[in-house]
Scaffold this motif. Sequence first.
Motif, mmCIF file in Angstrom:
data_model
loop_
_atom_site.group_PDB
_atom_site.id
_atom_site.type_symbol
_atom_site.label_atom_id
_atom_site.label_comp_id
_atom_site.label_asym_id
_atom_site.label_seq_id
_atom_site.Cartn_x
_atom_site.Cartn_y
_atom_site.Cartn_z
ATOM 1 N N LEU A 315 42.090 63.886 -17.222
ATOM 2 C CA LEU A 315 42.395 65.205 -16.667
ATOM 3 C C LEU A 315 42.481 64.890 -14.979
ATOM 4 O O LEU A 315 41.581 64.194 -14.512
ATOM 5 C CB LEU A 315 41.623 66.289 -16.785
ATOM 6 C CG LEU A 315 41.483 66.774 -18.206
ATOM 7 C CD1 LEU A 315 40.403 67.885 -18.232
ATOM 8 C CD2 LEU A 315 42.575 67.065 -18.934
ATOM 9 N N TYR A 316 43.439 65.222 -14.136
ATOM 10 C CA TYR A 316 43.660 64.694 -13.066
ATOM 11 C C TYR A 316 43.926 66.015 -12.079
ATOM 12 O O TYR A 316 44.935 66.415 -12.128
ATOM 13 C CB TYR A 316 45.066 63.556 -12.879
ATOM 14 C CG TYR A 316 44.773 62.886 -11.600
ATOM 15 C CD1 TYR A 316 43.804 62.145 -11.152
ATOM 16 C CD2 TYR A 316 46.111 62.753 -10.657
ATOM 17 C CE1 TYR A 316 43.946 61.265 -10.098
ATOM 18 C CE2 TYR A 316 46.108 62.147 -9.606
ATOM 19 C CZ TYR A 316 44.936 61.274 -9.645
ATOM 20 O OH TYR A 316 45.099 60.286 -8.290
ATOM 21 N N SER A 317 43.128 66.428 -11.147
ATOM 22 C CA SER A 317 43.262 67.295 -10.126
ATOM 23 C C SER A 317 42.317 67.295 -8.915
ATOM 24 O O SER A 317 41.397 66.357 -8.883
ATOM 25 C CB SER A 317 43.021 68.710 -10.779
ATOM 26 O OG SER A 317 43.034 69.988 -9.873
ATOM 27 N N TYR A 320 37.611 70.830 -8.518
ATOM 28 C CA TYR A 320 36.716 70.549 -9.653
ATOM 29 C C TYR A 320 36.880 71.640 -10.450
ATOM 30 O O TYR A 320 36.663 71.536 -11.746
ATOM 31 C CB TYR A 320 35.281 70.439 -8.935
ATOM 32 C CG TYR A 320 34.980 69.205 -8.110
ATOM 33 C CD1 TYR A 320 35.405 68.039 -8.575
ATOM 34 C CD2 TYR A 320 34.725 69.293 -6.964
ATOM 35 C CE1 TYR A 320 35.062 66.856 -8.095
ATOM 36 C CE2 TYR A 320 34.277 68.063 -6.113
ATOM 37 C CZ TYR A 320 34.758 66.758 -6.626
ATOM 38 O OH TYR A 320 34.476 65.805 -6.044
ATOM 39 N N LEU A 323 39.556 71.069 -13.226
ATOM 40 C CA LEU A 323 39.267 69.916 -14.126
ATOM 41 C C LEU A 323 38.289 70.624 -15.420
ATOM 42 O O LEU A 323 38.685 70.651 -16.456
ATOM 43 C CB LEU A 323 38.192 68.944 -13.558
ATOM 44 C CG LEU A 323 39.364 68.179 -12.398
ATOM 45 C CD1 LEU A 323 38.420 67.026 -12.031
ATOM 46 C CD2 LEU A 323 40.375 67.600 -13.206
ATOM 47 N N ALA A 327 39.480 71.179 -19.081
ATOM 48 C CA ALA A 327 38.552 70.540 -20.331
ATOM 49 C C ALA A 327 38.031 71.494 -21.091
ATOM 50 O O ALA A 327 38.027 71.168 -22.402
ATOM 51 C CB ALA A 327 37.646 69.724 -19.757
ATOM 52 N N PRO A 345 33.970 66.293 -18.042
ATOM 53 C CA PRO A 345 34.920 67.033 -17.225
ATOM 54 C C PRO A 345 35.081 66.783 -15.814
ATOM 55 O O PRO A 345 36.414 66.727 -15.303
ATOM 56 C CB PRO A 345 34.718 68.619 -17.500
ATOM 57 C CG PRO A 345 33.846 68.465 -18.582
ATOM 58 C CD PRO A 345 33.128 67.284 -18.625
ATOM 59 N N ILE A 346 33.912 66.357 -15.118
ATOM 60 C CA ILE A 346 34.182 65.980 -13.632
ATOM 61 C C ILE A 346 33.417 64.561 -13.567
ATOM 62 O O ILE A 346 32.067 64.419 -13.957
ATOM 63 C CB ILE A 346 33.177 66.744 -12.901
ATOM 64 C CG1 ILE A 346 34.027 68.417 -12.893
ATOM 65 C CG2 ILE A 346 33.143 66.542 -11.641
ATOM 66 C CD1 ILE A 346 33.008 69.409 -12.140
ATOM 67 N N GLY A 364 37.452 64.173 -16.503
ATOM 68 C CA GLY A 364 38.359 64.856 -15.377
ATOM 69 C C GLY A 364 38.048 63.883 -14.019
ATOM 70 O O GLY A 364 36.849 63.456 -13.888
ATOM 71 N N GLN A 366 39.038 63.698 -10.057
ATOM 72 C CA GLN A 366 39.595 64.296 -8.743
ATOM 73 C C GLN A 366 40.406 63.363 -8.243
ATOM 74 O O GLN A 366 40.164 62.217 -7.764
ATOM 75 C CB GLN A 366 38.278 64.553 -7.820
ATOM 76 C CG GLN A 366 38.904 65.591 -6.693
ATOM 77 C CD GLN A 366 38.110 65.612 -5.400
ATOM 78 O OE1 GLN A 366 37.356 64.688 -5.109
ATOM 79 N NE2 GLN A 366 37.911 66.585 -5.084
ATOM 80 N N ILE A 389 46.997 67.849 -13.484
ATOM 81 C CA ILE A 389 46.892 69.436 -13.525
ATOM 82 C C ILE A 389 47.612 70.252 -12.439
ATOM 83 O O ILE A 389 48.500 71.135 -12.444
ATOM 84 C CB ILE A 389 45.507 70.067 -13.304
ATOM 85 C CG1 ILE A 389 44.830 69.289 -15.057
ATOM 86 C CG2 ILE A 389 45.498 71.391 -13.655
ATOM 87 C CD1 ILE A 389 43.231 69.741 -14.738
#
Length: 1316
Positions: A315-317, A320, A323, A327, A345-346, A364, A366, A389
């Motif tokens: 996941l890419y955003s 936080y 993400l 997830a 997730p982070i 995930g 950032q 995302i």
Amino acid sequence: MSAGGAGPGPGSSGAACRFAHYFVLCGIDADSGLEPDELAVLYQWLEADRHGKSLDAANTTSGENFEQSPLRRTFRSKVLAHFPQNIEWSPFDQDAVNMLCLPKGLSFRTQADGREPQFHSFLITREDGSRTYGFVLTFFEEVRSRALCAAMQTLYQMHHAERGGAPASCSTDSLAGSADTGQAAPRPGLPRRDSYDMGRDTLYVSKSMCLLAPLPFMQACRKFLVQLHAAVSAPQPPPLPLESYVHNILYEVPLPPPGRSLKFYGVYEPIVCQRPGPGELPLSDYPLREALELLGLENLVQAFTCALLEMQILLYSQDYQRLMTVAEGITTLLFPFQWQHVYVPILPASLLHFLDAPVPYLMGLQSKEGTDRSKLELPQEANLCFVDIDNHFIELPEEFPQFPHKLDLIQELSEVLLQFGVSAEGGGRGTENAARLRHQALKELVSDRRNGNVAPPPRARALLEGQALARLRARAGGSAPPAAQGGEAGAPPAARSAETGAPPAARCAETGAPPAARSAETGAPPAAQCGAAELRDHLLNAQLREVFAARFTQMFADYEAFVIQTAQDLESWLTNREQMQNFDKASFLCDQPEPYLPFLSRFIETQMFATFIDNKIMSQWEEKDPLLRVFDSRIEKMKLYNVRAPTLRTSIYQKCSSLKEAAQSIEQRLMKMDHTAIHPHLLDMKIGQGKYEQGFFPKLQSDVLAAGPANNNRWVSRSATSQRRKERLRQPSEPASLDCDLREKYMQEVRSLGKNLRQPKLSDLSPAVIAQTNWKFVEGLLKECRMKTKRMLVEKMGREAVELGHGEASLTGLEENTLIASLCDLLERIWSHGLQVKQGKSALWSHLIQYQDSEEKQECLAESPVALGPERRKSDSGVMLPTLRVSLTQDMRHIQNVSEIKTDVGRARAWIRLSLEKKLLSQHLKQLLSNQQLTKKLYKRYAFLRCEEEREQFLYHLLSLNAVDYFCFTSVFTTIMIPYRAVIIPIKKLSNAIITSNPWICVSGELGDTGVMQIPKNLLEMTFECQNLGKLTTVQIGHDNSGLLAKWLVDCVMVRNEITGHTYRFPCGRWLGKGVDDGSLERILIGELTAPAPEEELGKQCRTPPQQRSPPSARRLSVPALAGKATRPNAGQIQEGIGEAVNNIVKHFHKPEKERGSLTVLLCGENGLVAALEQVFHHGFKSARIFHKNVFIWDFIERAAAYFEAPGGPLDPEGDDPAPSSPCRTFCRYVGAVNAAPRSVGKDGKFQILVCLGARDGLLPRWIPLLAQCPAITRMYEERALLRDRSAVGALVRILRAVQDFSMVLEGSLVRGVAV
């Protein structure tokens, strides 16, 4: 959550039922001052190492980066306080919490930057799989320390000097320059951005407060933290000291019991949470609405499918919380299954090297401002699902099967969303303009000199917001979004959808408004106990999850019937777990509707499905897993309502019928509170400490927060009593001899292939720990390779044993293809582990290409031909197949020449399949890795491919696959062009090797035929290229009988696939020519795949076997010259042969259509139906010669037909005209059609065609009695002949009736030209 194996300690029963375990404060340590973030230094070192660069020694050791403004750097944060100090069974991990509370470290701001509070959540997964959820609110406090301000001033001056006085700019390569920079709203009119002047500017530093809880009550925790921050920011002090509220939520607020709701009190207003009951879906408090607005419905379903198939998901955003929301949204839809692999997730920036993990993961990352997908370097992408995302984009891996009834599922989900006014296309599409206007309006609101800390009164805020939106509407020429027309809760759903365009900070600020404002905003009836928007989110979550759960209930309604339970007790089952098959996968797949198979065949191979089946088996000895219990109860309920048979399957999509029930349960719990926690109250604490000061979080008194009350909570005692009761009831049922260590070993090793690292350990990131982690990856890859090759070998050998008549089939072609695809994924992960620099999406193909380049350079230097393989033996005719060159690079060229394969990942998988089919996979990979210089250049020292012992074991496991035959390349790439080579081998001793007529050949396979191809005169070998024929079945060979030398005695025809090396032998042993044998100018030959010779198998040099001598006798007994030499079978052997031939045909049609072999071989092969009936008709034949003329079976057939059509016969026109479908009429019509066909197949060939047509149309059982009663039989057969034995004929007819109900489709080469 229960403790992982530890006994209950003092107060543990109370801690286990607390709402929150810890309250944490993270920020700057005034005593240590400004320290560069060590994690940033490690990240820079790792990035430099990844790209093969070297860092400046000073920068590497100190972490200073004077090219970047100090306001954009990250500094070391610290856990300032946490309460309580520790819980025995849930220890506090200080480093991990600090890293996840402030993933980018400390950030500094001035009054020129936006400083809105930011909320995000995280989770920590322990080794036993239990989770702890963290909920964080990050805000900014003014720096009062003159020393810190002076240090920042000095750093800025050094930065300014380093840049030569140029204006500072934000580096996109820094760890800090992402979310905060993008979300900040600089105030217009300021001199410079990222600048700091101690005399002019006010310095602020980030600080975070966090709640750690055992369950994901995200909404309640966010409300509590927002109210706590509002109390600090408000101009008036809160009603009670902050210690009272923290003490209350830590020690006096219990977890709500299952199926109950709870109300507790924050600083200003009550907070409500509810927990699903035992029969409902598990708790999920993250709004699926937000995940849908971020991704869109279709993208969410695709990401959900990738999670089910245990692919790597990234996941890419920039945000936080986004993400975490996506997830958790994906994993909560997996019910009744659970994600079994790495789940982060982070992912902190310092742990980016964990993207190199060769195991399934859901992580995930950032994103950095201004960084797009093309600039993101990932170690492996062959099996990666990349979810951007912020840009509403998803990139799927290749060979991706769709979820069953995907379109119907999306349609049903869209109907649910429509009821709640949520767009199925996501917030980035339909509401883009409204979201943009809303976002700009809120940015103007937070620039009104209040810095976002104190919310305005509701009327003033509404007025300001309306004015801002009106200005923007006039500026954009559009209409105001619906949000401007009503309060938050009372607004239509579209307004709430538009709100998601606002920054998270703005939403936090809104929620943190004073009580009067919030009461006015909600607009909900008092009985509802929570905001209308929150209630809608709860109801939408429940209904969406019910739809997904209903799909699994439909697909796996009968799964229990296929669970294999052989162990008598838990201990023996745990001991033999790896050697046992727990689920009948082949039978399960055979029972499923066709549309489900591509997905299900891969899904039942995943770890989450294996764990689900393991839990089912273990439930007979211990308490059933909660998710399994809920799922089984739903299946029972569905069967009770539908009254359907256990194995009845349907491919019709059935909608979920439990939406209303799920919604009613939530509404009932929220309409009336089941429990109310103790109100916050004054504590016995010292007066004067922690004095209130607006905008500053006070130092809390640790003595009153270190421990809770002794036992003043009725839920604590009730939970402890219930727990003791459960333990007493459970003790007698547990096996006395069960070894706890054995079970623990099973839980952590056997159940999870590659899952030995659920989450990276955050507390120690030294190079030694990183090396140890990579070693675990190496061990996990080797174990997974051993398990996969063993499964492929055992299942494939089991299927081949079935074809020999032993046991039952356990491997379908679909399942076989799934196992091979899984092996391809494993090889990609192995080749991606420890890469120095990534090149292309496929690490394996990149390695192969570089090896090919190096080999071609060496070949150009050498240019000396090298003999490959031993010299081949020639046949008696002197004709032979040339040696097929076997080399890794040659197979690569074959793949590169296939235009249908477009990607590197596809080429790598095609090469693996080709090597596996040629039984050269282990040899090729060993040759690839023999170039040690190239391997060292491409891979780091800890990479799997550079661990010599593990690499050798890996190649050994792959070598074991050579014991079985795979057609995984031929059967998958069905449309590619393939070169073939054919050689005709005559019997030189009895005929001329060269003939004067014009020969021709036609090769047929399971996928098609070549058509008639002319063979060049005086040549016995030819090459041709055509579309993939699949497994070869027949060869038609003939000539036009021209010239003086027109008689040809052919031993066999050899045909070889020049790509796969498969060689087929088509035995003949018959003459082609008029006046010899049966006068045939054309033969239909049935092929057999030749096996490699032993010396070649050992030498691994060539796949094509040496030619064998021509057989001393022909298969057909009707060859006059050789008939006397053949051993004639007796009547019993003939009847046994007929039964075996018919039985093979019956088994053929009882297999799934995609798993059937060649029907032509079963009809016309060596032991086929035609050969068996030939034996019947030859038994008791009086003489092969009458008046020096050869007599064949076809002569008897023609005489019988002539008798039926003769005057006075059954078909005499003057007699009674029988029905057109009578045996006599159909027999004569078929015989006439075969004779009239424009083919010169000879008498034996005509008999073969007649038998095939009779078998296809179910006429053989009707013709045999007719022929047995024909007068010609007494003249041509002896008394002992089977055809003259009435009981034998009756038995033959009964056997042949077994195949008359099957729908046969004959190969075109068998019946071409016959018009029936």
